[in-house]
Write a protein that holds these residues in place. Structure first.
Motif, PDB file in Angstrom:
ATOM      1  N   ASN A  97       0.846  -1.179   0.000  1.00 43.76           N
ATOM      2  CA  ASN A  97       0.000   0.000   0.000  1.00 43.76           C
ATOM      3  C   ASN A  97       0.888   1.237   0.000  1.00 43.76           C
ATOM      4  O   ASN A  97       2.015   1.224   0.502  1.00 43.76           O
ATOM      5  N   GLY A  98       0.371   2.329  -0.576  1.00 40.99           N
ATOM      6  CA  GLY A  98       1.188   3.515  -0.794  1.00 40.99           C
ATOM      7  C   GLY A  98       1.563   4.285   0.453  1.00 40.99           C
ATOM      8  O   GLY A  98       2.459   5.127   0.413  1.00 40.99           O
ATOM      9  N   ALA A  99       0.896   4.026   1.554  1.00 35.48           N
ATOM     10  CA  ALA A  99       1.219   4.688   2.818  1.00 35.48           C
ATOM     11  C   ALA A  99       0.750   3.805   3.954  1.00 35.48           C
ATOM     12  O   ALA A  99      -0.138   2.958   3.796  1.00 35.48           O
ATOM     13  N   LEU A 100       1.351   4.007   5.115  1.00 31.25           N
ATOM     14  CA  LEU A 100       0.864   3.354   6.321  1.00 31.25           C
ATOM     15  C   LEU A 100      -0.422   4.030   6.779  1.00 31.25           C
ATOM     16  O   LEU A 100      -0.621   5.224   6.532  1.00 31.25           O
ATOM     17  N   PRO A 101      -1.299   3.300   7.458  1.00 33.56           N
ATOM     18  CA  PRO A 101      -2.474   3.967   8.023  1.00 33.56           C
ATOM     19  C   PRO A 101      -2.022   5.052   8.987  1.00 33.56           C
ATOM     20  O   PRO A 101      -1.094   4.860   9.765  1.00 33.56           O
ATOM     21  N   TRP A 102      -2.648   6.192   8.915  1.00 33.35           N
ATOM     22  CA  TRP A 102      -2.227   7.273   9.819  1.00 33.35           C
ATOM     23  C   TRP A 102      -3.240   7.554  10.905  1.00 33.35           C
ATOM     24  O   TRP A 102      -2.927   8.206  11.899  1.00 33.35           O
ATOM     25  N   LYS A 103      -4.458   7.068  10.751  1.00 39.49           N
ATOM     26  CA  LYS A 103      -5.435   7.211  11.821  1.00 39.49           C
ATOM     27  C   LYS A 103      -5.165   6.158  12.887  1.00 39.49           C
ATOM     28  O   LYS A 103      -4.947   5.001  12.580  1.00 39.49           O
ATOM     29  N   ASP A 153       8.042   6.524   5.329  1.00 36.08           N
ATOM     30  CA  ASP A 153       8.435   7.716   6.081  1.00 36.08           C
ATOM     31  C   ASP A 153       7.424   7.919   7.209  1.00 36.08           C
ATOM     32  O   ASP A 153       6.262   8.245   6.966  1.00 36.08           O
ATOM     33  N   ASN A 154       7.879   7.734   8.428  1.00 37.54           N
ATOM     34  CA  ASN A 154       6.995   7.867   9.581  1.00 37.54           C
ATOM     35  C   ASN A 154       7.162   9.217  10.273  1.00 37.54           C
ATOM     36  O   ASN A 154       6.661   9.415  11.370  1.00 37.54           O
ATOM     37  N   SER A 155       7.870  10.159   9.617  1.00 41.96           N
ATOM     38  CA  SER A 155       8.223  11.417  10.287  1.00 41.96           C
ATOM     39  C   SER A 155       7.199  12.522  10.077  1.00 41.96           C
ATOM     40  O   SER A 155       7.232  13.532  10.784  1.00 41.96           O
ATOM     41  N   ILE A 156       6.313  12.376   9.095  1.00 41.40           N
ATOM     42  CA  ILE A 156       5.331  13.418   8.801  1.00 41.40           C
ATOM     43  C   ILE A 156       3.951  12.911   9.174  1.00 41.40           C
ATOM     44  O   ILE A 156       3.404  12.011   8.530  1.00 41.40           O
ATOM     45  N   SER A 157       3.374  13.467  10.223  1.00 41.46           N
ATOM     46  CA  SER A 157       2.076  13.019  10.702  1.00 41.46           C
ATOM     47  C   SER A 157       1.019  13.190   9.612  1.00 41.46           C
ATOM     48  O   SER A 157       0.946  14.215   8.942  1.00 41.46           O
TER      49      SER A 157
END
Length: 374
Positions: free
Chosen positions: A170-176, A352-356
């Protein structure tokens, strides 16, 4: 011994300049993973698929540290070329036991299953072509804040290494997060890798991870053998899976991959190999470069768990990928296998886990380590 990924336009240390990858390039590399396409019949793979549940982290029972197998199926993934301009492939997947585990994969597996066959198989079929987000080399549609029309965490992306492997992250990790915030339950999140026999179409290995509400829910491991089937054989609506005799499989790997690798090689210091890295540039375009690599586990943190499986497969991944559960600025998921020729291969998929609120896929690297027995 397997050949290492080819290095093109490289400098003296074997590192190539990042090259732009077109959508057609990426799609044509995918085609090399389909068992040798032809327009005369279906070719592909029949495989033993095992579905595993992670152990309960709250238990103290020492016997429950390994994932527990929920079910074992004999499934098919078959391909037939139907057009060359544009390149178009007819794909048919046949699955045993569409419920209860497989029912949760309808979204990932492209549509509902048509059931009712006397052999008990559920069928999914669709057309594969270089269109849509999956193989698109320009990722602006989901990576760019200004242009995004698809939530990046639900954008499934195909990244192919010619003749060797395929990653479907997937293109990004879940952020919620899965706390009390409104709308806090993200959709299921997937990561799959498929690894091909390096010198032939004889075998493929695969791992599919599913996270529900950011928690690792299932691991599916696959070991597939090449199969060729006529349209009439598929339409006969009775396939006996016991008639397929699989080639010998590997045993389960030791839990400590690093120690096992050190003991299995003649290297005095570093275990070296060759790698292909697929990444996105500042314009959200896909690029590829090849380079030497040294085995390292510096990306492994306290949030990661290592599990090994039959057929020489292993994973080193976090059990929880929620934003509040990951403290490292870069989160890396590692999925790998020991192939029939003894090579150890792995995918390192980095976010990248640095940008909320973003947590985007930045790159995926496929590494090959030819083992030299000490």
């Amino acid at each position: 011994m397997a050949s290492e990924p080819a290095v093109r336009d490289s400098n003296s240390n074997g590192t190539s300049t990042p090259m732009a990858v077109s959508t057609l390039d990426n799609f044509e590399d995918l085609l090399t993973m389909m068992g040798g396409l032809t327009d005369s019949c279906f070719r592909g793979y029949v495989g033993q698929w095992r579905t595993w549940a992670p152990p309960d982290p709250s238990t103290t029972d020492s016997t429950s540290n390994d994932p527990q197998m929920l079910q074992e199926d004999i499934n098919f993934r078959l391909f037939k070329q139907v057009s060359t301009d544009p390149i178009t492939v007819h794909q048919i997947n046949l699955y045993q036991h569409p419920a209860p585990v497989a029912a949760g994969y309808k979204q990932y597996l492209s549509g509902d299953a048509m059931s009712g066959r006397p052999d008990g198989y559920a069928v999914r079929e669709w057309t594969v072509k270089p269109a849509g987000i999956l193989w698109e080399a320009d990722a602006s549609a989901w990576r760019s804040v200004q242009d995004s029309s698809t939530p990046p965490e639900s954008a499934l992306v195909g990244l192919a290494v010619k003749d060797r492997s395929l990653a479907l992250p997937n293109g990004a990790l879940p952020w919620k997060t899965n706390d009390t915030e409104a709308g806090s339950n993200p959709a299921p999140w997937f990561l799959e890798v498929i690894i091909r026999e390096p010198s032939s179409h004889a075998h493929r290995w695969g791992i599919l991870l599913r996270y529900d509400a950011c928690q690792l829910a299932h691991i599916r491991t696959m070991h597939e053998d090449f199969v060729e089937m006529a349209q009439q054989q598929i339409e006969a609506e009775f396939i006996n899976p016991s008639s397929f005799h699989f080639l010998p499989r590997h045993d389960r790997l030791p839990a400590d991959i690093d120690q096992w690798l050190a003991q299995s090689t003649a290297a005095d210091t570093h275990v070296t190999g060759a790698a292909v890295t697929l990444s996105y540039d500042n314009q959200h375009k896909l690029t590829k470069c090849t380079h030497p690599c040294n085995w390292s586990s510096t990306h492994i943190t306290g949030n990661h768990t290592t599990w090994t499986f039959p057929d020489g497969l292993y994973i080193r991944v976090p059990r929880n990928i929620a934003e509040k559960a990951v403290t490292a600025p870069v989160l890396t998921l590692e999925l790998g296998a020991v192939l029939s020729d003894g090579c150890l291969v792995r995918w390192l998929v980095e976010y990248d886990n640095s940008i909320s609120g973003r947590r985007l896929l930045t790159k995926a690297t496929y590494e090959v380590y030819p083992l030299v027995t000490a």
